[in-house]
Design a protein around this motif. Structure first.
Motif, PDB file in Angstrom:
ATOM      1  N   THR A  59      -1.695   3.038   0.176  1.00  0.00           N
ATOM      2  CA  THR A  59      -1.666   4.309   0.900  1.00  0.00           C
ATOM      3  C   THR A  59      -0.457   4.363   1.839  1.00  0.00           C
ATOM      4  O   THR A  59       0.231   5.387   1.926  1.00  0.00           O
ATOM      5  N   LEU A  60      -0.204   3.263   2.538  1.00  0.00           N
ATOM      6  CA  LEU A  60       0.941   3.215   3.448  1.00  0.00           C
ATOM      7  C   LEU A  60       2.255   3.366   2.679  1.00  0.00           C
ATOM      8  O   LEU A  60       3.189   4.027   3.158  1.00  0.00           O
ATOM      9  N   ALA A  61       2.335   2.746   1.518  1.00  0.00           N
ATOM     10  CA  ALA A  61       3.566   2.845   0.717  1.00  0.00           C
ATOM     11  C   ALA A  61       3.818   4.289   0.286  1.00  0.00           C
ATOM     12  O   ALA A  61       4.946   4.784   0.356  1.00  0.00           O
ATOM     13  N   THR A  62       2.775   4.973  -0.134  1.00  0.00           N
ATOM     14  CA  THR A  62       2.923   6.379  -0.522  1.00  0.00           C
ATOM     15  C   THR A  62       3.344   7.230   0.664  1.00  0.00           C
ATOM     16  O   THR A  62       4.261   8.065   0.557  1.00  0.00           O
ATOM     17  N   LEU A  63       2.695   7.006   1.791  1.00  0.00           N
ATOM     18  CA  LEU A  63       3.046   7.744   3.002  1.00  0.00           C
ATOM     19  C   LEU A  63       4.483   7.438   3.424  1.00  0.00           C
ATOM     20  O   LEU A  63       5.248   8.338   3.803  1.00  0.00           O
ATOM     21  N   GLY A  64       4.863   6.153   3.368  1.00  0.00           N
ATOM     22  CA  GLY A  64       6.207   5.753   3.764  1.00  0.00           C
ATOM     23  C   GLY A  64       7.284   6.417   2.923  1.00  0.00           C
ATOM     24  O   GLY A  64       8.332   6.822   3.440  1.00  0.00           O
ATOM     25  N   ARG A  65       7.042   6.528   1.634  1.00  0.00           N
ATOM     26  CA  ARG A  65       8.022   7.193   0.759  1.00  0.00           C
ATOM     27  C   ARG A  65       8.131   8.680   1.101  1.00  0.00           C
ATOM     28  O   ARG A  65       9.225   9.256   1.068  1.00  0.00           O
ATOM     29  N   LYS A  67       7.839   9.849   3.996  1.00  0.00           N
ATOM     30  CA  LYS A  67       8.554   9.901   5.276  1.00  0.00           C
ATOM     31  C   LYS A  67       9.964   9.315   5.182  1.00  0.00           C
ATOM     32  O   LYS A  67      10.620   9.130   6.197  1.00  0.00           O
ATOM     33  N   SER A  68      10.431   9.001   3.978  1.00  0.00           N
ATOM     34  CA  SER A  68      11.766   8.397   3.774  1.00  0.00           C
ATOM     35  C   SER A  68      11.922   7.098   4.558  1.00  0.00           C
ATOM     36  O   SER A  68      12.994   6.806   5.116  1.00  0.00           O
ATOM     37  N   ALA A  69      10.846   6.314   4.602  1.00  0.00           N
ATOM     38  CA  ALA A  69      10.879   5.057   5.348  1.00  0.00           C
ATOM     39  C   ALA A  69      11.534   3.948   4.534  1.00  0.00           C
ATOM     40  O   ALA A  69      11.266   3.808   3.338  1.00  0.00           O
ATOM     41  N   ILE A  70      12.385   3.166   5.178  1.00  0.00           N
ATOM     42  CA  ILE A  70      12.962   1.988   4.550  1.00  0.00           C
ATOM     43  C   ILE A  70      11.917   0.876   4.468  1.00  0.00           C
ATOM     44  O   ILE A  70      11.827   0.161   3.467  1.00  0.00           O
ATOM     45  N   PHE A  71      11.108   0.774   5.494  1.00  0.00           N
ATOM     46  CA  PHE A  71      10.002  -0.191   5.508  1.00  0.00           C
ATOM     47  C   PHE A  71       8.995   0.242   6.568  1.00  0.00           C
ATOM     48  O   PHE A  71       9.292   1.095   7.421  1.00  0.00           O
ATOM     49  N   ILE A  72       7.811  -0.341   6.498  1.00  0.00           N
ATOM     50  CA  ILE A  72       6.788  -0.157   7.524  1.00  0.00           C
ATOM     51  C   ILE A  72       6.459  -1.527   8.092  1.00  0.00           C
ATOM     52  O   ILE A  72       6.129  -2.449   7.348  1.00  0.00           O
ATOM     53  N   GLN A  73       6.584  -1.665   9.389  1.00  0.00           N
ATOM     54  CA  GLN A  73       6.284  -2.933  10.055  1.00  0.00           C
ATOM     55  C   GLN A  73       4.827  -2.936  10.502  1.00  0.00           C
ATOM     56  O   GLN A  73       4.370  -2.030  11.192  1.00  0.00           O
ATOM     57  N   LEU A  74       4.091  -3.978  10.095  1.00  0.00           N
ATOM     58  CA  LEU A  74       2.677  -4.122  10.448  1.00  0.00           C
ATOM     59  C   LEU A  74       2.498  -5.316  11.374  1.00  0.00           C
ATOM     60  O   LEU A  74       3.022  -6.412  11.100  1.00  0.00           O
ATOM     61  N   GLU A  75       1.754  -5.109  12.447  1.00  0.00           N
ATOM     62  CA  GLU A  75       1.435  -6.196  13.366  1.00  0.00           C
ATOM     63  C   GLU A  75      -0.073  -6.155  13.635  1.00  0.00           C
ATOM     64  O   GLU A  75      -0.521  -5.598  14.641  1.00  0.00           O
ATOM     65  N   PRO A  76      -0.870  -6.731  12.734  1.00  0.00           N
ATOM     66  CA  PRO A  76      -2.332  -6.625  12.840  1.00  0.00           C
ATOM     67  C   PRO A  76      -2.883  -7.276  14.105  1.00  0.00           C
ATOM     68  O   PRO A  76      -2.394  -8.325  14.550  1.00  0.00           O
ATOM     69  N   ASN A  77      -3.898  -6.646  14.645  1.00  0.00           N
ATOM     70  CA  ASN A  77      -4.591  -7.196  15.806  1.00  0.00           C
ATOM     71  C   ASN A  77      -5.669  -8.169  15.312  1.00  0.00           C
ATOM     72  O   ASN A  77      -6.860  -7.992  15.542  1.00  0.00           O
ATOM     73  N   VAL A  78      -5.200  -9.203  14.632  1.00  0.00           N
ATOM     74  CA  VAL A  78      -6.083 -10.140  13.934  1.00  0.00           C
ATOM     75  C   VAL A  78      -5.624 -11.552  14.259  1.00  0.00           C
ATOM     76  O   VAL A  78      -4.423 -11.853  14.192  1.00  0.00           O
ATOM     77  N   ILE A  79      -6.570 -12.418  14.616  1.00  0.00           N
ATOM     78  CA  ILE A  79      -6.182 -13.777  14.998  1.00  0.00           C
ATOM     79  C   ILE A  79      -5.863 -14.621  13.776  1.00  0.00           C
ATOM     80  O   ILE A  79      -6.242 -14.305  12.654  1.00  0.00           O
ATOM     81  N   GLU A  80      -5.180 -15.718  13.993  1.00  0.00           N
ATOM     82  CA  GLU A  80      -4.547 -16.497  12.923  1.00  0.00           C
ATOM     83  C   GLU A  80      -5.539 -17.079  11.932  1.00  0.00           C
ATOM     84  O   GLU A  80      -5.193 -17.277  10.769  1.00  0.00           O
ATOM     85  N   ASN A  81      -6.769 -17.351  12.338  1.00  0.00           N
ATOM     86  CA  ASN A  81      -7.674 -17.997  11.382  1.00  0.00           C
ATOM     87  C   ASN A  81      -8.113 -17.059  10.249  1.00  0.00           C
ATOM     88  O   ASN A  81      -8.756 -17.489   9.310  1.00  0.00           O
ATOM     89  N   PHE A  82      -7.762 -15.762  10.358  1.00  0.00           N
ATOM     90  CA  PHE A  82      -7.894 -14.860   9.209  1.00  0.00           C
ATOM     91  C   PHE A  82      -6.554 -14.879   8.473  1.00  0.00           C
ATOM     92  O   PHE A  82      -5.730 -13.987   8.650  1.00  0.00           O
ATOM     93  N   LYS A  83      -6.313 -15.854   7.688  1.00  0.00           N
ATOM     94  CA  LYS A  83      -5.000 -16.022   7.067  1.00  0.00           C
ATOM     95  C   LYS A  83      -4.612 -14.803   6.228  1.00  0.00           C
ATOM     96  O   LYS A  83      -5.384 -14.322   5.411  1.00  0.00           O
ATOM     97  N   LEU A  84      -3.429 -14.289   6.487  1.00  0.00           N
ATOM     98  CA  LEU A  84      -2.909 -13.163   5.723  1.00  0.00           C
ATOM     99  C   LEU A  84      -2.028 -13.723   4.613  1.00  0.00           C
ATOM    100  O   LEU A  84      -0.949 -14.267   4.867  1.00  0.00           O
ATOM    101  N   LYS A  85      -2.486 -13.614   3.389  1.00  0.00           N
ATOM    102  CA  LYS A  85      -1.740 -14.157   2.254  1.00  0.00           C
ATOM    103  C   LYS A  85      -0.680 -13.138   1.831  1.00  0.00           C
ATOM    104  O   LYS A  85      -0.902 -12.299   0.957  1.00  0.00           O
ATOM    105  N   ILE A  86       0.463 -13.236   2.471  1.00  0.00           N
ATOM    106  CA  ILE A  86       1.483 -12.214   2.271  1.00  0.00           C
ATOM    107  C   ILE A  86       2.010 -12.201   0.845  1.00  0.00           C
ATOM    108  O   ILE A  86       2.451 -11.169   0.347  1.00  0.00           O
ATOM    109  N   GLU A  87       1.928 -13.346   0.162  1.00  0.00           N
ATOM    110  CA  GLU A  87       2.445 -13.373  -1.206  1.00  0.00           C
ATOM    111  C   GLU A  87       1.598 -12.505  -2.140  1.00  0.00           C
ATOM    112  O   GLU A  87       2.057 -12.067  -3.193  1.00  0.00           O
ATOM    113  N   ASN A  88       0.347 -12.237  -1.726  1.00  0.00           N
ATOM    114  CA  ASN A  88      -0.535 -11.400  -2.549  1.00  0.00           C
ATOM    115  C   ASN A  88      -0.375  -9.910  -2.259  1.00  0.00           C
ATOM    116  O   ASN A  88      -0.911  -9.081  -2.984  1.00  0.00           O
ATOM    117  N   TYR A  89       0.324  -9.588  -1.187  1.00  0.00           N
ATOM    118  CA  TYR A  89       0.396  -8.201  -0.760  1.00  0.00           C
ATOM    119  C   TYR A  89       1.809  -7.617  -0.793  1.00  0.00           C
ATOM    120  O   TYR A  89       2.016  -6.467  -0.395  1.00  0.00           O
TER     121      TYR A  89
END
Length: 307
Positions: A59-65, A67-89
């Protein structure tokens, strides 16, 4: 909602999205798009949101396009033990994080005696020094107190040589968030002189310390130590459970870091060191992203040299 209204008032493009299930609101998110000067392109910024999933990122990618966005920066309010597997996303670590990866969080459910006992002895001593010298702490949302806050912001910025928001930003932020009941202004005074002024955010079960300023005058009074302690006591009385001190250097801070003194000041209250999952970029235009990151690094280099 009030934060979005503030950003809109500053000319920023604000987008709010909701997730519903059978007409029931499940989740609401808010992000902004910032125009890159002299170009048709934007940068999306999504701070303090939930842990992203593939549906959200699509959804963010569609919205970003749109809005002519080069990228969208995400900074989740989530602590480190919820590992974000960036390679999957399809995300990559941000080239320039805005929120610090670490923060200090104080447990306000503890008693005052417990909090005092766990403090660093020097911090406890400094609080007593301020009390004995007659430093006055009060919550003061008056125009006069806010003018003192602005004066100290200018003084602090000039003294420490860091980059900060301008006066228009602070005025509009205060105008909207104070009316919404989110922002509260606190001052520390001594012999009729304001020595420190902090803005505290109150939201759900937590209070936050995003903006603060202080004077070099009468540093022997230890006014900031008593200011923080009285805000802690107030937060407890109001029923808040956590106090986020808004940023820390991490588990092994470098004493030569320009923020080391501020880190040690907060650390003296013995809060918990919390690590977030970090800052990530959802890249929508890879070639422009590379060009942008190079230009941004050169810009910051120029600003540091000029400073």
């Amino acid at each position: 909602w009030a934060w979005g209204e503030f950003r809109k008032a500053m000319g920023v493009d604000v987008v709010r999205l909701v997730v519903e299930n059978k007409d029931k609101l499940i989740e609401a998110i808010q992000l902004t798009f910032h125009r890159i000067p002299h170009t048709p392109f934007t940068i999306g910024y999504f701070p303090k949101g939930p842990l992203p999933n593939k549906a959200m990122l699509a959804t963010l990618a569609t919205l970003g396009r749109e809005k002519s966005a080069i990228f969208i920066q995400l900074e989740p309010n989530v602590i480190e033990n919820f590992k974000l597997k960036i390679e999957n996303y399809g995300l990559r670590p941000s080239h320039h994080p805005l929120f610090p990866k670490y923060t200090f969080v104080l447990d306000l459910t503890k008693s005052e005696d417990e909090l005092l006992k766990t403090m660093h002895p020097k911090t406890r001593y400094n609080i007593k020094v301020a009390q004995k010298r007659g430093v006055t702490i009060q919550k003061d949302d008056s125009p006069k107190a806010f003018d003192e806050y602005l004066r100290l912001i200018r003084e602090t910025t000039q003294r420490q040589g860091f980059f900060a928001h301008n006066e228009a930003y602070h005025r509009k932020m205060w105008e909207i968030l104070s009316k919404a009941g989110v922002a509260k202004l606190w001052t520390a005074t001594y012999q009729g002189k304001t020595l420190a002024a902090w803005i505290i955010f109150c939201w759900k079960d937590s209070i936050y310390y995003p903006y603060g300023s202080s004077s070099r005058e009468h540093r022997e009074t230890m006014a900031p130590n008593l200011l923080l302690w009285e805000i802690i006591r107030w937060g407890k009385l109001q029923g808040y459970k956590k106090f986020d001190l808004w940023g820390a250097l991490g588990p092994n801070p470098n004493p030569n870091d320009p923020w080391y003194g501020f880190h040690k000041f907060k650390e003296g209250y013995r809060p918990d060191l919390v690590e977030f999952v970090g800052s990530y970029d959802l890249v929508l235009q890879p070639l422009l992203y590379k060009l942008y990151t190079i230009a941004d690094k050169l810009r910051w280099l120029y600003l540091k040299i000029r400073k």
